[in-house]
Design a protein around this motif. Structure first.
Motif, PDB file in Angstrom:
ATOM      1  N   LEU A  68       0.696  -1.369  -0.049  1.00 48.52           N
ATOM      2  CA  LEU A  68      -0.262  -0.074  -0.110  1.00 48.52           C
ATOM      3  C   LEU A  68       0.675   1.064   0.370  1.00 48.52           C
ATOM      4  N   HIS A  69       1.938   1.032   0.863  1.00 46.20           N
ATOM      5  CA  HIS A  69       2.503   2.455   0.624  1.00 46.20           C
ATOM      6  C   HIS A  69       3.882   2.389  -0.072  1.00 46.20           C
ATOM      7  N   ARG A  70       4.536   1.242  -0.285  1.00 40.41           N
ATOM      8  CA  ARG A  70       6.070   1.159  -1.239  1.00 40.41           C
ATOM      9  C   ARG A  70       7.133   1.919  -0.910  1.00 40.41           C
ATOM     10  N   PRO A  71       7.300   1.780   1.050  1.00 43.44           N
ATOM     11  CA  PRO A  71       7.876   1.930   1.684  1.00 43.44           C
ATOM     12  C   PRO A  71       9.669   2.126   0.874  1.00 43.44           C
ATOM     13  N   LYS A  72      10.061   3.202   0.707  1.00 43.67           N
ATOM     14  CA  LYS A  72      11.543   3.301   0.524  1.00 43.67           C
ATOM     15  C   LYS A  72      12.374   2.146   1.476  1.00 43.67           C
ATOM     16  N   LEU A  73      12.396   2.473   2.467  1.00 39.70           N
ATOM     17  CA  LEU A  73      13.255   2.119   3.895  1.00 39.70           C
ATOM     18  C   LEU A  73      12.581   0.663   4.663  1.00 39.70           C
ATOM     19  N   VAL A  74      12.647   0.169   5.160  1.00 37.12           N
ATOM     20  CA  VAL A  74      11.854  -0.967   5.722  1.00 37.12           C
ATOM     21  C   VAL A  74      13.218  -1.059   6.948  1.00 37.12           C
ATOM     22  N   LEU A  75      13.477  -0.242   8.347  1.00 39.74           N
ATOM     23  CA  LEU A  75      14.004  -0.296   9.780  1.00 39.74           C
ATOM     24  C   LEU A  75      13.615  -0.829  10.583  1.00 39.74           C
ATOM     25  N   PHE A  76      13.771  -1.862  11.297  1.00 31.76           N
ATOM     26  CA  PHE A  76      13.907  -2.209  12.460  1.00 31.76           C
ATOM     27  C   PHE A  76      15.044  -2.500  13.746  1.00 31.76           C
ATOM     28  N   GLY A  77      14.532  -3.121  14.332  1.00 32.36           N
ATOM     29  CA  GLY A  77      15.916  -2.792  15.770  1.00 32.36           C
ATOM     30  C   GLY A  77      16.145  -4.117  16.655  1.00 32.36           C
ATOM     31  N   ALA A  78      17.048  -5.352  16.391  1.00 38.50           N
ATOM     32  CA  ALA A  78      17.389  -5.982  16.716  1.00 38.50           C
ATOM     33  C   ALA A  78      18.289  -6.299  18.684  1.00 38.50           C
ATOM     34  N   PRO A  79      18.100  -6.862  19.263  1.00 37.91           N
ATOM     35  CA  PRO A  79      16.762  -6.635  19.263  1.00 37.91           C
ATOM     36  C   PRO A  79      16.471  -5.027  19.464  1.00 37.91           C
TER      37      PRO A  79
END
Ligand SMILES: Cc1ncc(COP(=O)(O)O)c(C=O)c1O
Length: 408
Positions: A175-186
């Motif tokens: 739906l949003h076509r993000p240029k970047l996906v970011l998450f922290g682990a943990p």
């Protein structure tokens, strides 16, 4: 400027003069607010500092500039560190840009990868600084959030409903076509680790769409159970995946400001261009000493022992924290899979709960809203600063429990 970080605001509230103004004794205040570690840096690392500082020629060298991406030897040793601790294959200095900690590197990465008008996907909740950093680095960026904590059941959705979260990720992505996906682990504040299946869904969608996937590994060395296999992903195999790393937490180098980016050489080149404008070069003394330390500690096995020992300490502190929460607060909480935190549902808006609790009990926790709307009724409890003072963890949560349960 008009929307300062809610966490900074709460930490300001806890400054000595404000504590005194509230009629509290600063000595009696127990803070679960700080997002920092308190174990000792490796002794051999301290010795490397002594060697460099006590040698006239080396000390002189430590006052010089390094290359913008950092000293080659330190970049090589960092690649070895990732191979030794996490089996990251085919990683070389060409994949590494050293900077002044992950805060500066994240900001510069945002400058590098996103443009005004782009969309970035974050988790809800996630590290509170990303939003402000995006606003500074790329004004006009839209943020879309994938919910990972259910505010009603207080459960970590990727664990309890993995298919549902993966489906929701794909729906939001398309739906949003993000240029970047970011998450922290943990991640901060949940101390939960995104499971392999969700990371793989992100890997595939971002790759197929020509987008980027960035993983913030600030707490990578702090895991209390086996880590997922994406901890071993290499930019050689996944050129659209970027790792953001830091010495702040694992080596207790928070103030020594050293971090690095792992990415495909084209991204590293772009970071070099941006760092020419932001820092010119990272801290030379820290790079020289870190390279000296790693060169010995990797082959001798003392690095591995140091990381394992630190994990034992934090695993114990996490356990004491959760047991105290269950005994005294009796409120829904998440069990940390690593990192320094838990989040507790206090059952009402934490923006008002936190100052009231501080005033009544002298115990400071962080309100959850800054991390994302799912935590509006939650607080973050950090056991990191109290890792050597487990009795204080127990005492602080007991006080908080009396407040929550109306016993004064
Ligand atoms: C998820 C996360 N990323 C980055 C940072 C900042 O780390 P650094 O000291 O490397 O700037 C923090 C600090 O708390 C954090 O929690």
């Amino acid at each position: 400027m008009s929307s300062p970080s809610p966490i900074r605001q709460i930490m300001k509230m806890a400054e000595r003069q404000n504590i005194v103004a509230m009629g509290l004794d600063p000595e009696q205040v127990i803070s679960f607010g700080g997002g920092w570690v308190n174990h000792e840096a490796p002794e051999e690392f301290r010795e490397a500092y002594v060697e460099v500082v006590s040698d006239r020629a080396l000390f002189h060298k430590s006052g010089g500039y390094t290359a913008t991406l950092g000293e080659l030897e330190c970049r090589e040793q960092i690649a070895q560190f990732e191979a030794a601790l996490f089996d990251v294959p085919r990683l070389g200095p060409e994949h590494i840009a050293i900077g002044m900690g992950s805060t500066q590197l994240t900001h510069d990465l945002f400058r590098t990868l996103v443009n005004p008008g782009d969309t970035v996907m974050l988790l809800d909740p996630t590290y509170a600084n990303y939003e402000g950093q995006l606003a500074f680095a790329a004004p006009g960026v839209s943020i879309v959030r994938l919910r990972v904590v259910d505010p009603d059941t207080w459960s970590y959705l990727p664990d309890v409903d993995p298919d549902g979260v993966n489906r929701e990720f794909r729906r939001l992505f398309d739906l949003h076509r993000p240029k970047l996906v970011l998450f922290g682990a943990p991640d901060n504040p949940t101390s939960q680790i995104v499971p392999q299946a969700l990371a793989e869904a992100m890997l595939e969608r971002t790759r197929d769409a020509g987008a980027w996937l960035a993983i913030d590994f600030a707490y990578k060395c702090q895991y209390f159970a086996p880590y997922p296999s994406y901890y071993s992903w290499s930019p050689s195999d996944h050129p659209h995946v970027i790792g953001i790393h830091s010495n702040s937490k694992w080596a207790r180098g928070l103030g020594r400001r050293l971090g690095w980016i792992e990415a495909a050489p084209a991204v590293i080149d772009a970071i070099e261009r941006v760092q020419q404008c932001s820092i010119l070069c990272p801290d030379t003394l820290e790079q020289m000493t870190m390279a000296r330390y790693l060169k010995r500690a990797i082959p001798s096995g003392s690095l591995r022992r140091y990381v394992d020992d630190a994990n034992t300490l934090y695993r114990k502190a996490a356990q004491v924290t959760i047991e105290a929460v269950d005994r005294h607060l009796e409120r829904p909480r998440l069990v940390p899979a690593g990192g320094l935190y838990t989040v507790v549902n206090v059952g009402r808006n934490a923006d008002t709960f936190v100052p009231e609790a501080l005033k009544a009990t002298g115990v400071l926790v962080v309100p959850g809203r800054g991390f994302g709307p799912s935590l509006t009724n939650g607080v973050r409890i950090s056991f990191g600063p109290l890792v050597h003072d487990l009795a204080r963890i127990e005492a602080g949560i007991e006080r908080l429990g009396r407040f929550v349960n109306g016993v004064h």
